[in-house]
Design a protein around this motif. Structure first.
Motif, PDB file in Angstrom:
ATOM      1  N   ILE C 228      12.631  21.429  34.593  1.00  0.00           N
ATOM      2  CA  ILE C 228      12.185  21.040  35.940  1.00  0.00           C
ATOM      3  C   ILE C 228      11.407  22.197  36.565  1.00  0.00           C
ATOM      4  O   ILE C 228      10.311  22.000  37.112  1.00  0.00           O
ATOM      5  N   MET C 232       7.451  22.277  37.711  1.00  0.00           N
ATOM      6  CA  MET C 232       7.084  22.647  39.085  1.00  0.00           C
ATOM      7  C   MET C 232       6.061  23.783  39.071  1.00  0.00           C
ATOM      8  O   MET C 232       5.104  23.783  39.847  1.00  0.00           O
ATOM      9  N   THR C 235       2.664  22.564  38.098  1.00  0.00           N
ATOM     10  CA  THR C 235       2.071  21.689  39.120  1.00  0.00           C
ATOM     11  C   THR C 235       2.010  22.386  40.484  1.00  0.00           C
ATOM     12  O   THR C 235       2.027  21.712  41.522  1.00  0.00           O
ATOM     13  N   GLY C 239       5.069  19.210  41.866  1.00  0.00           N
ATOM     14  CA  GLY C 239       5.546  18.110  41.023  1.00  0.00           C
ATOM     15  C   GLY C 239       4.398  17.229  40.585  1.00  0.00           C
ATOM     16  O   GLY C 239       3.256  17.392  41.039  1.00  0.00           O
ATOM     17  N   LYS C 258      13.146  14.478  39.650  1.00  0.00           N
ATOM     18  CA  LYS C 258      13.002  15.786  40.293  1.00  0.00           C
ATOM     19  C   LYS C 258      11.701  16.471  39.904  1.00  0.00           C
ATOM     20  O   LYS C 258      11.344  17.508  40.465  1.00  0.00           O
ATOM     21  N   MET C 259      11.016  15.922  38.923  1.00  0.00           N
ATOM     22  CA  MET C 259       9.722  16.474  38.515  1.00  0.00           C
ATOM     23  C   MET C 259       8.568  15.844  39.295  1.00  0.00           C
ATOM     24  O   MET C 259       7.410  16.185  39.066  1.00  0.00           O
ATOM     25  N   ARG C 261       6.201  14.753  42.568  1.00  0.00           N
ATOM     26  CA  ARG C 261       5.795  15.173  43.911  1.00  0.00           C
ATOM     27  C   ARG C 261       6.041  14.015  44.880  1.00  0.00           C
ATOM     28  O   ARG C 261       6.349  12.896  44.464  1.00  0.00           O
TER      29      ARG C 261
END
Lengths: 344, 344, 344, 344
Positions: C228, C232, C235, C239, C258-259, C261
């Protein structure tokens, strides 16, 4: 500073010494021009084709042309936070308000209060240009103003049309690009990056078609009078889902819809001609005809991402600003290979 | 059985005694006609306007007209399971294959093997009609064939165009309907059911405009030469997001796009004229022109839901099948109020 | 003929000698199997995970597994016109009706009367399989059944999910593929063909990640507990716009969202786990979670176009039909590189 | 001026005498509050449910609550041109930048620099509020601040979710609204205005269901434990295309997806609970779960058009600002009929 200005329709531009633009509002941004693209629209302006629009906007002569601009931030107004002095930037061709529905909905090219420098106010054929903070896109380290300036209008317009077309271009579909010139060569690369469609390029010039293959054309067709038949042959007699026309005059606009299959879409970008379509044809084939006007700020930002990723590159020829009339003549006479870029 | 057939172009139909159609394939369905709508296209066919299409399809005269059909299932082929003898049905105007991409993608009006009874084979101006199992929609108990038959083409075409337009019609937008006749009066009701747009109806006839208000028009404009100005006034000088044109000839097709705002869409349904648009206008305003060809089976099913819910009702005038030529003359001469329905 | 059949849950398949299927309806098609893909779902079936669905459908044991089938047309019913004996074909995994709304709207995977051979009736782990004319796609000369069979489900499912995601994947966006196995490696190639997104692949296996780069991954992330954070970082702390999860169990389904946006979409393809999302999280981030069920016939046809164009290739390992249990064990134990294909 | 401020979590608000906000930036706008809606989120804030978000944003106590505001422009910054002193306005709940991609793309609720007054800075439970020029919508003469204030969040959120759902709601589809309270009663009216769907309302309160019928509900279902079965019955055993959930807690979020048909979408608006969905369920039914976060400025402008047209009306109860704690207690205890509006 130096500026290439139009004093009268049908005359050459003159290199004048004029005052540098100054910050007057909190959101103003002054950009030092690193490269300014030359567009066929500049010829149209010189030749009085936009006279009515310019008069409506109260344009006073002399004024500076140039609507494809990139450079470095030179000075900013008190409220500007999105860019800093020294940043490399490309300019969205419109100055937009940020308040109207269009600006908020991703259609800022239809801004209710939009202004188009180079057409209705001083443009970028100069050392400096004043724009608004909303209209500058910060570029990453790998991009030089002179190498990307033409994306500000030529690239943006091609990208915007391709993005519309992309929605319907699934694997097995055909996209015809008519005109492999300043905009067309970008459209080919954008189609390649955004869609799995088979790309057919139609142009009069065999040299342009040869280059098209490098840019991503799957099929090329010489516009020698047999082009509709050739497109039909390539598309199994059905026609293409999308025809993207960067010419739009001299009869091309009459041939283009004949390359469509039923339910296909004709994207008009080049201009000068008139549609020649019966309402009966429209309903019997259920085709659409879609106009295209530059593109949005977000469109330009997306295109700059493709440029930074190396997926779209421009074919350019540079001229010093002082040689603007040579550049315009070269463009007018078909001697300009790629997009002409003026360097102040 | 009785059938109203065309023996030669430019002649009245004749009431002939012909063989009833027979089941020959496993998916065939024979429908006893309860009502068959009369369409302006029937006049066009009689007047040889579709000669080329008919010759291309190998149509042999005499043949039976009628492409807006509803009735009751009379007999079914061995593989038919979706309807039973006695079911009330409306017929999608095309016989479609169910195998091609268009049929699978909700665009069965573009079926690669589609056939259009009443145009290229025997239609529904008769006691019985043969169609395919894929093309019948079972109706609920509240709907009578004669009351809904005209939905099979007139309603479907209006609904299909409105459904396309609806995607862009959010609260505060304007939709102009040009022509408050057989299709237009359905379009008004569909716009009312599907969208929150303000509906502006333009027609020459004050009587038609008065009726339009009952069907849901918010504003009405007499087409007396001032209609473009009036639409501009109602739309705060901006024009409408959608102009849906059920005339498409006699100059209307030239005026219609002038009622659009920037980025608006002109939906062409009526036909007979030719577009009159510069490519410059297309790009400067970024408008679209969209052709419309009947609609899909699912479209017709959706429209029948609206009919069953009482949200769309048809304005009709019935004639016995034997009076088909009276009906056609009444339509031709503007004496027919609402959609003419032939009852065999 | 030979067929690999399941006699009881939790048992190995047996190679039985059974009757060849026979044409019984006008639209039947008998296909001689050239290759049948082995899917993790076959393990799930053997292990009784689909017991409820199978009992609901009245499945009688023993029956033949296999839902990823390609081969050659062996015999056709009286009404079949879209394929001929000898044609090379791949089979859409469902037998669909062609009459319901879903079949007409491009959602035939939701056919109201759909049946899934290999799950609820005899499948393709055999010499011959009976299907319907609607469910065969004719292949061009360059494609061999054994090389494409796995597209019938694995490829189709990956393509269908990617096609949904592609609508939101403009230049500058990120797509995370979790699981670079049988479906994931196709998804990577489809993302590459259909979108300009930056492709991030997450997998436990460094070998699989290395292969991913050849298939088109721009970034690879080892699923070692830091995945994760790594996504992040790649990105810019925001995300990804799309997370496409081919695992869906063992905690992956909890990490995957959780990955994302804000306003991103989590595409669920792998299964076995349970979502772990607060409604507060759903609204505060405005994310979406989208289920994915195989795909439509048109989706499969589009994928076969990509395969014919060489844009998507499968990584396979072949086994003779008799070795089906070896293949299943290899799959179960992670010894199977690429998709296992049974050759009868 | 008076302001109702939170001094500590879990305490009543206090009516304090504080300084009026002052113009400090060129785009600032000071609004004299005419009405400020009370939202369940205000209770959540008081009860420390947003503590983490508030701490992350550096909120200093005491501060003023209130994020549903309407009033009259009192003072404007030097660069403001879109409103004038005296204009009646409603406030979009966020202060947005106008420069980021989200602001330009119609997703300003995801503004990269967005701030939410009433949550992370002083809100509208006061006589005056400072906001930005981008966030005020000028209202027509027929609309009073106190009558529309609750649209700024409650209405906007309901409208935004309905607008997403509307894309899939063609004639014959079903939309379930769970919770006929402050947001739900607006959603019902928006569904009625924007779609032809059959509207099913589910609520525990028979009184609320009775009112729902006036707002446009076609079917009402008491949430007495049989609600899933009832929805299935109404939808012919298939479930609804859209379930719009304004509760999102106390088990409702577990039942809601069970009311969906295959390929349907569950819109989450209420919060407090956790999703309870297997990945197997997600793929087998191909449903989607969609989070919803307020809405965009353009959404709010569209909703105000519906309000001005009389298509959406609010059910409100007014309280003087000083009675804010009474209003909050009434809301907490279910004694508040309609949306509570504070009048300073």
């Amino acid at each position: 500073m130096k500026a290439a200005r139009l004093h009268n329709y049908h005359e050459d531009l003159r290199i004048d010494d004029v005052d540098e633009p100054a910050i007057t509002g909190p959101n103003d941004v002054i950009v030092r021009i690193g490269g300014a693209g030359l567009c066929r629209t500049d010829l149209h302006i010189r030749d009085a084709d936009w006279k009515e629009v310019q008069q409506g906007a109260g344009v006073q002569f002399p004024y500076t042309l140039g609507h494809e601009n990139a450079g470095w931030v030179h000075e900013v107004g008190s409220a500007v936070t999105n860019v800093e002095v020294g940043d490399t930037v490309i300019l969205h061709p419109l100055i937009t308000c940020g308040f109207c529905r269009a600006c908020r909905a991703g259609n800022d090219m239809h801004c209710a209060a939009g202004s188009f420098p180079g057409l209705v106010s001083d443009g970028g054929f100069a050392e400096f240009l004043k724009t608004g903070a909303r209209n500058v896109i910060k570029l990453g380290p790998g991009l030089e103003p002179k190498d990307v300036a033409a994306h500000a209008d030529a690239g943006l317009t091609a990208y915007h049309a391709v993005k519309k077309a992309a929605k319907e271009l699934y694997p097995g579909t055909f996209a015809v690009v008519i005109g492999a010139g300043g905009l067309g060569h970008i459209a080919i690369q954008c189609l390649q990056a955004l869609t799995p469609a088979t790309i057919i390029v139609v142009d009069k010039s065999e040299a342009a078609l040869k280059l098209s293959e490098e840019w991503g054309a799957d099929e090329t067709v010489v516009a020698d009078g047999t082009q509709i038949d050739k497109v039909m042959e390539i598309t199994d007699g059905q026609g293409a889902e999308a025809v993207i026309d960067f010419v739009g005059e001299r009869g091309v606009e009459k041939e283009a819809p004949k390359m469509l299959r039923n339910a296909g879409t004709y994207y008009v970008i080049g201009y000068g001609g008139a549609l020649d379509l019966l309402t009966h044809t429209m309903i019997f084939t259920e085709i659409s005809v879609v106009g295209n006007l530059v593109g949005s700020y977000n469109d330009l930002a997306e295109l700059m991402t493709l440029a930074a990723q190396g997926k779209v590159t421009l074919h350019t020829a540079t001229y010093p600003l002082e040689a603007v009339n040579d550049a315009m003549n070269d463009l007018d006479n078909g001697r300009l290979q790629g997009r002409g870029i003026l360097i102040p």
